[in-house]
Design a protein around this motif. Sequence first.
Motif, short mmCIF file in Angstrom:
data_model
loop_
_atom_site.label_atom_id
_atom_site.label_comp_id
_atom_site.label_asym_id
_atom_site.label_seq_id
_atom_site.Cartn_x
_atom_site.Cartn_y
_atom_site.Cartn_z
N ASN A 148 0.87 -1.10 -0.09
CA ASN A 148 0.03 -0.09 -0.16
C ASN A 148 0.98 1.36 -0.14
OD1 ASN A 148 -2.62 -1.26 0.41
ND2 ASN A 148 -2.10 -1.96 2.26
N VAL A 149 0.29 2.27 -0.47
CA VAL A 149 0.90 3.62 -0.50
C VAL A 149 0.58 4.41 0.74
CG1 VAL A 149 1.41 3.22 -3.05
CG2 VAL A 149 -0.55 4.68 -2.26
N SER A 150 1.26 5.45 1.03
CA SER A 150 0.95 6.33 2.08
C SER A 150 0.34 7.67 1.64
CB SER A 150 2.28 6.65 2.94
OG SER A 150 3.34 7.39 2.19
N ASN A 151 0.45 8.00 0.24
CA ASN A 151 -0.11 9.13 0.04
C ASN A 151 -0.73 8.99 -1.57
OD1 ASN A 151 -0.68 11.89 -1.43
ND2 ASN A 151 1.13 12.78 -0.36
N TYR A 186 8.76 7.92 -6.46
CA TYR A 186 7.71 8.12 -5.66
C TYR A 186 8.39 8.80 -4.30
CZ TYR A 186 3.87 7.26 -2.29
OH TYR A 186 2.92 7.38 -1.14
N SER A 188 7.09 10.36 -1.46
CA SER A 188 6.64 10.25 0.00
C SER A 188 7.19 8.88 0.47
CB SER A 188 5.09 10.13 -0.31
OG SER A 188 4.63 11.34 -0.45
N ASP A 189 7.30 7.75 -0.10
CA ASP A 189 7.98 6.60 0.41
C ASP A 189 9.08 6.30 -0.25
OD1 ASP A 189 5.44 6.17 2.01
OD2 ASP A 189 4.37 4.75 0.08
N GLY A 225 -4.07 2.57 -5.06
CA GLY A 225 -3.58 2.60 -3.56
C GLY A 225 -2.42 1.45 -3.35
N ASN A 226 -2.60 0.48 -4.38
CA ASN A 226 -1.49 -0.68 -3.97
C ASN A 226 -0.16 -0.27 -4.64
OD1 ASN A 226 -4.36 -2.33 -4.40
ND2 ASN A 226 -2.87 -2.95 -2.79
N SER A 227 0.77 -0.60 -4.05
CA SER A 227 2.27 -0.05 -4.52
C SER A 227 2.81 -1.15 -5.60
CB SER A 227 3.23 -0.12 -3.54
OG SER A 227 3.32 -1.21 -2.73
#
Length: 650
Positions: A148-151, A186, A188-189, A225-227
């Motif tokens: 999952n992604v945070s942003n 990306y 944010s992560d 939203g899945n990485s």
Amino acid sequence: MSTSRLSLFFFYAILIILVNPTINAQRDPYVLHECSTTGNVTSNSTLRENLNTLISTLSSNTQIDYGFYNFTAGEGTNKVYATGLCRADLSPTDCRSCVNMSAHELLQLCPTQKEGVMWYMNCTARYSNNSIFGVMETKPTRALTSGNVSNLTEFNAVLEPLFYDLRVRASAGGIFRKIAVGTAYYKSDNYTIYGLMQCSPDLLEMDCSNCLVVAQNYIQGCCSGNSGLRILAPSCNLRIETDQFYDSTLVQSPPSLSPPSPLPPPPQGKESNLSKTIIAIVVVVVILVVIIICIWISLRVRKQRKKAKMDEISSTESLHFDFPTIRVATDNFSDANKLGQGGFGVVYKGRLSNGQEIAVKRLSPGSGQGDLEFKNEILLVAKLQHRNLVKLRGFCLEGCERLLIYEFVPNGSLDQVIFDPTKRAYLDWQTRYKIIEGIARGLLYLHEDSRLRIIHRDLKTSNILLDDEMNPKIADFGMARLVIVDQTHINTNRIVGTYGYMAPEYAYHGHFSVKSDVFSFGVLVLEMICGQKNGYFRNEENGEDLLTYAWTNWRNMTASNIIDPTLGVGSTTEIIRCIHIGLLCVQENAADRLTMASVVLMLNSNSITLSVPSRPAFFLHSNAEPDSQSDQSILLASTNDASITALHPR
């Protein structure tokens, strides 16, 4: 689950964890498959034997290894097609192995189905009894996800340009490969996103792009939203991961037909002349190779086109009847065999030499159905297979004679029964409900479940035939139109159809869609309940037509006034619910009408709450009969080239 299948499952599970641990371990991403429900065959049938033969040689009958295989086996109705597609960084040996494993596994998982698709980690195998070469297929679509992604907002903003770049480059690929890889950062992560898009290389550039757009849009409904994710469709796929999952060789250009890159400048000094000579020889050789490849590709493409054309001609010729055969079968088109007559000609009953009964539609030379409509009906109906659609047996085209040969349906058309004061008394509510439900299922097949999306455009009681068990069969596809699956509506300057059944946006502006058929279905449902024709119905007290009368009584809770008195005692609640469904189908705004999928669901479940219908759509408010001069003048005042069918049965 057998011991061998269980062992195979654990082997796949262990292998995928070793190869790519980012995939969601709770699902089985290494092997996914889909067996079609369009039809079954027996294990010892000719079609199945052809399929077994084809699968066993799928990856060996090729001279060039570009990771894509497509071959056929058999002839006529027993002909089968198969393709295999590998990720471009696989070696020829690994690709053949993957295709062989997936294809043989697919045959075991779909032992009786006519179509199937299997996705392995690095390859896809498909087979079908219909041609799949160069045909874009986006269904079924499957997804595999991880992480999952945070942003989500930033993640989507990063993915959008990456997907666009991959889609453009993959679609623009040559006839050997259509694949592109790329990366995006990306923030944010704090990791790099690795992406891949691939199409079957036999697709046109536009079809490849459209397929990838469908796959990209699928993400919003399943896995936003899945990485890490994979979207798998029969004709294309896309994938993103947080680790590089493809080999570095994919960033290099595949074999192409473009001229070679400019050579480096010649060295200076004593070897300059020798270098120039070598360079000149290399350039000449490269140019000759490119010319030879171009000629080879041109001949191969021409051969494939010729073969495809011959296949189409052969499939059409297999339906062809000669005129003397049909003349004998109908006793020279005698009046005794005449079943009915409409705007396009006369329908006769016939019997072939083998005893098979047929219905022959003999188009009149001056009818509105020309060669275009004639070919349209043949090509469309021949590809449609459903128990609620009339089956086309063949055609005849000799001189000025144009004949369509259908299966014989003994109980005639629905209008001959439901509008006859004596015959409709034999149609109890249970039978009428079965007819309504059958028509709905036939339309649902045309709109959503068939390989093609068909809009009938002339649905009415006279185009519904009844077999010996009173099962309905939708007929007369001369005005039907094939549309793109994602297309919302089409505009036309040639309006065809029947007054009383046409949706307002179609009659006035030439806009038609699947919702146009839904409107016609709603009118037909109300006619089935009332037992009277919409076009000829007049409530003398208030000057209302059938749709107004039905809506007014439903709103005033006097819906029983609409019900045909010959029905007697029946399921009043079910009848009123059908009136409600019919009114929801004839809303003035096409967007407010039901879909046929919703209609079928509502007919099979009383637990679904129905919305409140608004006043239905109407074209004319005159009290004159629909074939009177006043009505026609209003309807034909449009600048469109209208072709209107009267309400008489045909």
